[in-house]
Design a protein around this motif. Sequence first.
Motif, mmCIF file in Angstrom:
data_model
loop_
_atom_site.group_PDB
_atom_site.id
_atom_site.type_symbol
_atom_site.label_atom_id
_atom_site.label_comp_id
_atom_site.label_asym_id
_atom_site.label_seq_id
_atom_site.Cartn_x
_atom_site.Cartn_y
_atom_site.Cartn_z
ATOM 1 N N ARG A 44 47.762 40.739 27.797
ATOM 2 C CA ARG A 44 48.460 40.930 29.081
ATOM 3 C C ARG A 44 49.958 40.663 28.940
ATOM 4 O O ARG A 44 50.775 41.362 29.547
ATOM 5 N N CYS A 45 50.314 39.662 28.165
ATOM 6 C CA CYS A 45 51.734 39.375 27.937
ATOM 7 C C CYS A 45 52.420 40.557 27.250
ATOM 8 O O CYS A 45 53.533 40.948 27.620
ATOM 9 N N ILE A 46 51.763 41.128 26.241
ATOM 10 C CA ILE A 46 52.339 42.263 25.524
ATOM 11 C C ILE A 46 52.487 43.475 26.451
ATOM 12 O O ILE A 46 53.511 44.177 26.436
ATOM 13 N N ILE A 47 51.464 43.724 27.281
ATOM 14 C CA ILE A 47 51.537 44.825 28.236
ATOM 15 C C ILE A 47 52.690 44.616 29.212
ATOM 16 O O ILE A 47 53.435 45.547 29.539
ATOM 17 N N CYS A 48 52.854 43.394 29.679
ATOM 18 C CA CYS A 48 53.941 43.091 30.621
ATOM 19 C C CYS A 48 55.306 43.278 29.968
ATOM 20 O O CYS A 48 56.243 43.768 30.604
ATOM 21 N N LEU A 49 55.426 42.886 28.710
ATOM 22 C CA LEU A 49 56.690 43.077 28.002
ATOM 23 C C LEU A 49 57.035 44.564 27.877
ATOM 24 O O LEU A 49 58.204 44.946 27.923
ATOM 25 N N GLN B 288 39.294 34.504 26.154
ATOM 26 C CA GLN B 288 40.157 34.675 27.319
ATOM 27 C C GLN B 288 41.624 34.537 26.941
ATOM 28 O O GLN B 288 42.493 35.208 27.512
ATOM 29 N N GLY B 289 41.913 33.675 25.965
ATOM 30 C CA GLY B 289 43.289 33.525 25.499
ATOM 31 C C GLY B 289 43.816 34.794 24.861
ATOM 32 O O GLY B 289 44.984 35.167 25.049
ATOM 33 N N ILE B 290 42.973 35.479 24.092
ATOM 34 C CA ILE B 290 43.373 36.757 23.488
ATOM 35 C C ILE B 290 43.665 37.786 24.578
ATOM 36 O O ILE B 290 44.616 38.575 24.483
ATOM 37 N N VAL B 291 42.845 37.762 25.635
ATOM 38 C CA VAL B 291 43.088 38.651 26.772
ATOM 39 C C VAL B 291 44.458 38.367 27.389
ATOM 40 O O VAL B 291 45.219 39.295 27.721
ATOM 41 N N MET C 201 41.912 49.996 27.770
ATOM 42 C CA MET C 201 42.280 48.614 27.479
ATOM 43 C C MET C 201 42.131 47.725 28.713
ATOM 44 O O MET C 201 41.590 46.615 28.647
ATOM 45 N N GLN C 202 42.616 48.241 29.856
ATOM 46 C CA GLN C 202 42.534 47.464 31.098
ATOM 47 C C GLN C 202 41.081 47.174 31.468
ATOM 48 O O GLN C 202 40.755 46.084 31.935
ATOM 49 N N ARG C 203 40.198 48.151 31.234
ATOM 50 C CA ARG C 203 38.782 47.947 31.538
ATOM 51 C C ARG C 203 38.198 46.837 30.671
ATOM 52 O O ARG C 203 37.400 46.025 31.139
ATOM 53 N N LEU C 204 38.605 46.774 29.389
ATOM 54 C CA LEU C 204 38.127 45.726 28.492
ATOM 55 C C LEU C 204 38.616 44.355 28.956
ATOM 56 O O LEU C 204 37.850 43.374 28.959
ATOM 57 N N LEU C 205 39.878 44.291 29.357
ATOM 58 C CA LEU C 205 40.434 43.016 29.830
ATOM 59 C C LEU C 205 39.697 42.531 31.071
ATOM 60 O O LEU C 205 39.359 41.347 31.190
ATOM 61 N N LEU C 206 39.452 43.445 31.998
ATOM 62 C CA LEU C 206 38.751 43.072 33.226
ATOM 63 C C LEU C 206 37.292 42.707 32.955
ATOM 64 O O LEU C 206 36.720 41.876 33.655
ATOM 65 N N THR C 207 36.695 43.322 31.932
ATOM 66 C CA THR C 207 35.316 42.979 31.570
ATOM 67 C C THR C 207 35.228 41.538 31.083
ATOM 68 O O THR C 207 34.321 40.786 31.468
ATOM 69 N N ILE C 208 36.176 41.144 30.231
ATOM 70 C CA ILE C 208 36.191 39.755 29.747
ATOM 71 C C ILE C 208 36.494 38.801 30.892
ATOM 72 O O ILE C 208 35.921 37.702 30.980
ATOM 73 N N ASP C 209 37.388 39.212 31.805
ATOM 74 C CA ASP C 209 37.635 38.413 33.008
ATOM 75 C C ASP C 209 36.338 38.204 33.789
ATOM 76 O O ASP C 209 36.054 37.101 34.275
ATOM 77 N N THR C 210 35.572 39.270 33.925
ATOM 78 C CA THR C 210 34.315 39.199 34.675
ATOM 79 C C THR C 210 33.324 38.261 34.008
ATOM 80 O O THR C 210 32.636 37.473 34.683
ATOM 81 N N ILE C 211 33.254 38.317 32.680
ATOM 82 C CA ILE C 211 32.350 37.421 31.949
ATOM 83 C C ILE C 211 32.775 35.970 32.131
ATOM 84 O O ILE C 211 31.945 35.084 32.387
#
Length: 207
Positions: free
Chosen positions: A157-162, A150-153, A1-11
């Motif tokens: 992140r909010c859910i992971i932090c919770l 990016q908003g979905i990402v 999951m983290q890799r997917l989030l960082l991939t979208i960040d990179t894009i």
Amino acid sequence: MQRLLLTIDTISTFIGQLFSWLIVALTLMISWEVFSRYALDHPHSWAFDVMIIMYGTLFMMAGAYTLAKAGHVRGDVLYGFFRPRTQAAIDLILFVLFFIPGVFALTYAGYYFAAESWAIRETSNITAEGPPIYPFKTILPLAGLGLLAQGIVEIIRCIICLKQGEWPSREEDVEEVDVDKLKDMVHVKDEDIAKLDQFVVQPESTK
């Protein structure tokens, strides 16, 4: 999951950096138009429209990049004092109630807005000989899609932090200054800095 989030960040970062070159193009465009107008006495009627189009494109396409870097302005007078889980809860509520509906509306309406503009090959009517603006209006749904992704990402992140109690890492764009490396580059030691303190720090005994 983290890799997917960082991939979208990179894009999002790549798109933001790519369109940031419009700053250079816009600067050159304005400089040339000023020179052409006052030195050559030959202004261009389409220049104002092109400047607006370039700036608008830059502004919209940088939205996802800014969100990926958590760079949007927020009222963080109190937010910064909250624990990560409280911050995540606030962000999650705001994303779901305001961000997602607003950006979805932008993308949906922007698509039809651009489609109508392409259908009639719309040109600007602000000035004479206005340039075509249907390519510019295509930026609306594209920017909306980027923001939506990016908003979905950010929601994930909010859910992971919770769940974990701390914010997951982000894709970094700017490398922080390494103080030790900087000291080595300028050949400065800690003892040298300590000797300089006597000139800027007043000893307690002299107060």
